[in-house]
Structures are given as C-alpha cells and as structure tokens.
Design a protein around this motif. Structure first.
Motif, PDB file in Angstrom:
ATOM      1  N   UNK A  53       0.803  -1.220   0.000  1.00  0.00           N
ATOM      2  CA  UNK A  53       0.000   0.000   0.000  1.00  0.00           C
ATOM      3  C   UNK A  53       0.848   1.288   0.000  1.00  0.00           C
ATOM      4  N   UNK A  54       2.073   1.215   0.528  1.00  0.00           N
ATOM      5  CA  UNK A  54       2.967   2.387   0.486  1.00  0.00           C
ATOM      6  C   UNK A  54       3.324   2.711  -0.964  1.00  0.00           C
ATOM      7  N   UNK A  55       3.547   1.679  -1.740  1.00  0.00           N
ATOM      8  CA  UNK A  55       3.840   1.852  -3.172  1.00  0.00           C
ATOM      9  C   UNK A  55       2.620   2.450  -3.872  1.00  0.00           C
ATOM     10  N   UNK A  56       1.429   1.989  -3.499  1.00  0.00           N
ATOM     11  CA  UNK A  56       0.193   2.481  -4.119  1.00  0.00           C
ATOM     12  C   UNK A  56      -0.065   3.954  -3.803  1.00  0.00           C
ATOM     13  N   UNK A  60       0.304   9.841  -4.870  1.00  0.00           N
ATOM     14  CA  UNK A  60      -0.423  10.909  -4.157  1.00  0.00           C
ATOM     15  C   UNK A  60       0.541  11.757  -3.336  1.00  0.00           C
ATOM     16  N   UNK A  61       1.505  11.104  -2.690  1.00  0.00           N
ATOM     17  CA  UNK A  61       2.510  11.850  -1.923  1.00  0.00           C
ATOM     18  C   UNK A  61       3.360  12.708  -2.848  1.00  0.00           C
ATOM     19  N   UNK A  62       3.719  12.160  -3.997  1.00  0.00           N
ATOM     20  CA  UNK A  62       4.524  12.907  -4.961  1.00  0.00           C
ATOM     21  C   UNK A  62       3.761  14.138  -5.439  1.00  0.00           C
ATOM     22  N   UNK A  63       2.481  13.978  -5.733  1.00  0.00           N
ATOM     23  CA  UNK A  63       1.665  15.119  -6.183  1.00  0.00           C
ATOM     24  C   UNK A  63       1.597  16.196  -5.104  1.00  0.00           C
ATOM     25  N   UNK A 100      -3.435   3.690   2.830  1.00  0.00           N
ATOM     26  CA  UNK A 100      -2.851   4.437   1.720  1.00  0.00           C
ATOM     27  C   UNK A 100      -3.683   5.663   1.362  1.00  0.00           C
ATOM     28  N   UNK A 101      -2.992   6.723   1.000  1.00  0.00           N
ATOM     29  CA  UNK A 101      -3.665   7.942   0.548  1.00  0.00           C
ATOM     30  C   UNK A 101      -3.979   7.773  -0.932  1.00  0.00           C
ATOM     31  N   UNK A 102      -5.250   7.598  -1.229  1.00  0.00           N
ATOM     32  CA  UNK A 102      -5.725   7.512  -2.610  1.00  0.00           C
ATOM     33  C   UNK A 102      -6.209   8.895  -3.028  1.00  0.00           C
ATOM     34  N   UNK A 103      -6.598   9.044  -4.276  1.00  0.00           N
ATOM     35  CA  UNK A 103      -7.142  10.331  -4.735  1.00  0.00           C
ATOM     36  C   UNK A 103      -8.353  10.728  -3.911  1.00  0.00           C
TER      37      UNK A 103
END
Length: 178
Positions: free
Chosen positions: A79-82, A86-89, A159-162
């Motif tokens: 989930x960190x990879x997923x 979002x973190x990059x954005x 995980x942080x999703x959109x």
C-alpha cells in the motif's frame, strides 16, 4: 420456581456484553476509520536514525509554523507503493512531507525511493519501531497532518488515494492552517 445457577448466567452476561459492544461500534460515524488518541495533542518526540544522503528532521521541524504531513512507510509495504503517486503530487504542490522509514532494510528503502522518487522534505529511519509506538502507529502506511505548532490534526491509517486526499487529507490540512 427453579433457581438459575451462577454458572448458567455467565453465557447470558457474556452475550449481552458482546451485543452492547457491537451496538457501540456500529454507532461510530465512520466504521472504516481507526480512532486516534493523539489527535488534538502535541506530536510525540521525533527520535529517528539518519537516512544516509537525506535530510533528517526533529521536533523543531514539526513546530516551524507550517502545515505538514508525517508519513510512515516501508519498502516492503504494498500500500505504500500504491500511495506514493499521491505523496509525490502533494510534494510537487509544495506540501512538506516528512518520511519515517519504518522497520526497513536501508538498501531496500533507498531502492524504493530511487525507483519511485523521493517526495519527502526530510526522512529518517525508525529501525526498531520505537517512535512508531509513541505515535500510536497501527501499521504502514500511516499519515499524520500536523499544524504549525506541532499538534496532530489528523491521523490517517492506510494508503492515501485520490479520494482520501480530497475527502480527508486536504480538509484536515485546511483545518490545520486555521
């Protein structure tokens, strides 16, 4: 009239207690969220080992007047990879994100950031998970929204999703900025 022995009453009491707990649990606003005893309180001390080649952070960083995120992650965490895009954005928008590499092998963590990019303003290592215990970590990924005074406004487990970004993280960041 027949007497009920105390031993026969135990299953009834246990069942009633279970039903009561279930009803309380169903009454929570969001059954998906995990409660946090840390929200509204000062963030616990930052006690991290160096992540070679990366800027580290400390308690003063969390109290620098800016809204920020503290993100617990590990290379072995799917989930960190997923959540990484979002973190990059967020990082590209100028949101300071401080990474805590949790119980990870250094080489694997370095490869993870080399492959996916490094969205962190600074990153440290919690090799033994001691800092995570103080923060009340359930598991990785987990993200904390911190206000400029170092107070935890939100703890988000998962995980942080959109969708999470728009419905949970951004509103907490707005609240933290007030």
């Amino acid at each position: 009239m027949a007497k009920i022995s105390p031993m026969m009453a135990i299953p009834v009491v246990v069942f009633a207690a279970f039903v009561g707990l279930a009803l309380v649990g169903m009454g929570r606003e969001d059954p998906e969220s995990l409660p946090s005893a840390r929200e509204g309180k000062t963030a616990p001390p930052v006690a991290l080992n160096e992540f070679p080649g990366k800027e580290n952070f400390d308690d003063a960083t969390l109290r620098d007047g800016e809204v920020k995120l503290v993100n617990y992650w590990a290379s072995w965490c799917g989930p960190c990879r997923a959540e990484h895009p979002s973190l990059t954005a967020l990082s590209e928008e100028g949101v300071p994100i401080y990474g805590v590499n949790y119980k990870d092998q250094l080489g694997n963590a370095q490869s993870f950031l080399e492959e996916l990019g490094d969205p962190y303003a600074a990153v440290g290592r919690d090799e033994q998970g001691r800092m995570a215990l103080d923060w009340g970590l359930y598991g990785v990924p987990e993200t904390y929204v911190i206000d400029g005074e170092g107070t935890i406004v939100l703890r988000f487990a998962g995980p942080i999703t959109s969708r999470v970004l728009e419905e949970t993280i951004r509103p907490a960041m707005e609240k933290a900025a007030q």
